[in-house]
Design a protein around this motif. Sequence first.
Motif, short mmCIF file in Angstrom:
data_model
loop_
_atom_site.label_atom_id
_atom_site.label_comp_id
_atom_site.label_asym_id
_atom_site.label_seq_id
_atom_site.Cartn_x
_atom_site.Cartn_y
_atom_site.Cartn_z
N MET A 199 0.84 -1.19 0.00
CA MET A 199 0.00 0.00 0.00
C MET A 199 0.88 1.25 0.00
SD MET A 199 -3.48 -0.33 2.25
CE MET A 199 -2.75 -0.34 3.85
N THR A 200 0.39 2.29 -0.67
CA THR A 200 1.10 3.56 -0.66
C THR A 200 0.86 4.26 0.68
OG1 THR A 200 -0.75 4.86 -1.50
CG2 THR A 200 0.73 3.84 -3.15
N LYS A 201 1.67 5.26 0.96
CA LYS A 201 1.45 6.05 2.19
C LYS A 201 0.06 6.68 2.15
CE LYS A 201 5.53 5.54 4.09
NZ LYS A 201 5.70 4.76 5.30
N GLY A 202 -0.36 7.10 0.96
CA GLY A 202 -1.69 7.69 0.83
C GLY A 202 -2.80 6.71 1.16
N GLU A 203 -2.68 5.50 0.69
CA GLU A 203 -3.69 4.48 0.99
C GLU A 203 -3.72 4.18 2.49
OE1 GLU A 203 -2.15 1.57 -1.69
OE2 GLU A 203 -3.47 2.19 -3.32
N ILE A 204 -2.55 4.15 3.10
CA ILE A 204 -2.46 3.91 4.55
C ILE A 204 -3.15 5.05 5.30
CG2 ILE A 204 -0.89 3.75 6.52
CD1 ILE A 204 1.14 2.42 4.51
N ALA A 205 -2.86 6.30 4.92
CA ALA A 205 -3.47 7.45 5.58
C ALA A 205 -4.99 7.43 5.42
CB ALA A 205 -2.89 8.74 5.03
N LYS A 206 -5.46 7.13 4.23
CA LYS A 206 -6.90 7.07 3.98
C LYS A 206 -7.55 6.02 4.87
CE LYS A 206 -10.34 6.30 0.37
NZ LYS A 206 -10.55 6.08 -1.08
N GLN A 207 -6.92 4.86 5.01
CA GLN A 207 -7.46 3.80 5.86
C GLN A 207 -7.53 4.23 7.32
OE1 GLN A 207 -9.04 1.00 4.83
NE2 GLN A 207 -8.73 2.04 2.87
N TYR A 208 -6.51 4.93 7.80
CA TYR A 208 -6.54 5.42 9.18
C TYR A 208 -7.68 6.42 9.36
CZ TYR A 208 -2.25 3.24 10.92
OH TYR A 208 -1.30 2.35 11.35
N PHE A 209 -7.87 7.31 8.38
CA PHE A 209 -8.98 8.27 8.49
C PHE A 209 -10.31 7.53 8.55
CE2 PHE A 209 -12.24 11.14 7.03
CZ PHE A 209 -12.00 12.25 7.82
N LEU A 210 -10.46 6.53 7.71
CA LEU A 210 -11.71 5.77 7.68
C LEU A 210 -11.94 4.97 8.96
CD1 LEU A 210 -11.68 4.60 3.95
CD2 LEU A 210 -13.13 6.37 4.99
N LYS A 211 -10.89 4.78 9.75
CA LYS A 211 -11.04 4.11 11.06
C LYS A 211 -11.49 5.09 12.13
CE LYS A 211 -7.64 0.46 10.40
NZ LYS A 211 -6.34 -0.09 10.83
N GLY A 212 -11.49 6.40 11.82
CA GLY A 212 -11.96 7.38 12.79
C GLY A 212 -10.93 8.38 13.28
N TYR A 213 -9.67 8.21 12.87
CA TYR A 213 -8.65 9.19 13.26
C TYR A 213 -8.87 10.49 12.51
CZ TYR A 213 -6.33 5.27 15.43
OH TYR A 213 -6.05 4.20 16.21
N ASN A 214 -8.42 11.61 13.08
CA ASN A 214 -8.58 12.86 12.36
C ASN A 214 -7.58 12.91 11.20
OD1 ASN A 214 -6.15 14.43 13.02
ND2 ASN A 214 -7.06 14.95 14.99
N CYS A 215 -7.74 13.86 10.32
CA CYS A 215 -6.96 13.92 9.09
C CYS A 215 -5.46 14.07 9.36
CB CYS A 215 -7.48 15.03 8.18
SG CYS A 215 -8.05 16.50 9.04
N THR A 216 -5.10 14.86 10.35
CA THR A 216 -3.68 15.05 10.66
C THR A 216 -3.08 13.78 11.24
OG1 THR A 216 -4.31 17.33 11.20
CG2 THR A 216 -2.06 16.67 11.69
N GLN A 217 -3.82 13.14 12.14
CA GLN A 217 -3.37 11.87 12.70
C GLN A 217 -3.20 10.83 11.60
OE1 GLN A 217 -6.69 11.47 15.45
NE2 GLN A 217 -5.24 11.48 17.18
N ALA A 218 -4.13 10.78 10.67
CA ALA A 218 -4.08 9.78 9.60
C ALA A 218 -2.80 9.91 8.79
CB ALA A 218 -5.31 9.92 8.70
#
Length: 152
Positions: free
Chosen positions: A1-20
């Motif tokens: 997975m790209t860093k972007g895909e990882i960040a998107k998945q974290y956001f979809l888990k409920g983390y805020n955008c900066t945390q993701a």
Amino acid sequence: MTKGEIAKQYFLKGYNCTQAVMLAFYNDLGIDEQTALMIPSPFGGGIGRMREVCGALSGTYMVLGLKRGYNEPNNTQGKTRLYKEVQELAAKFKEDNGSIICRELLKLRIKGKDSPAPSERTDNYYKNRPCPELCRYAADLIDEFLKSKETE
């Protein structure tokens, strides 16, 4: 997975955008997961839901600072280089997304801060917001930017 895909998945888990964005990089930054969650936690919603600078973009700046920041107060050359890079990232983000301001990206009619209470994360919330894709975009942006600087 790209860093972007990882960040998107974290956001979809409920983390805020900066945390993701930070969570997509914490292993590369030499920080632990808890630190990667706590430091960016106030920056969601355009900094504490004030709807100012996009939290995903703020996450790119945190990653940039940890990778290429300066730590001496009189390091004018380091500050100048870093601020130039921040401005480059902001210009690219704005060019590709139309703004760097949270309320504008969300097409909100408010002129200032929003309620401090976070929105409930529902399927409809995720469908109607650009945030998951902005997290993906921002993490890929800083990843590509950092890779381009490795040869300098």
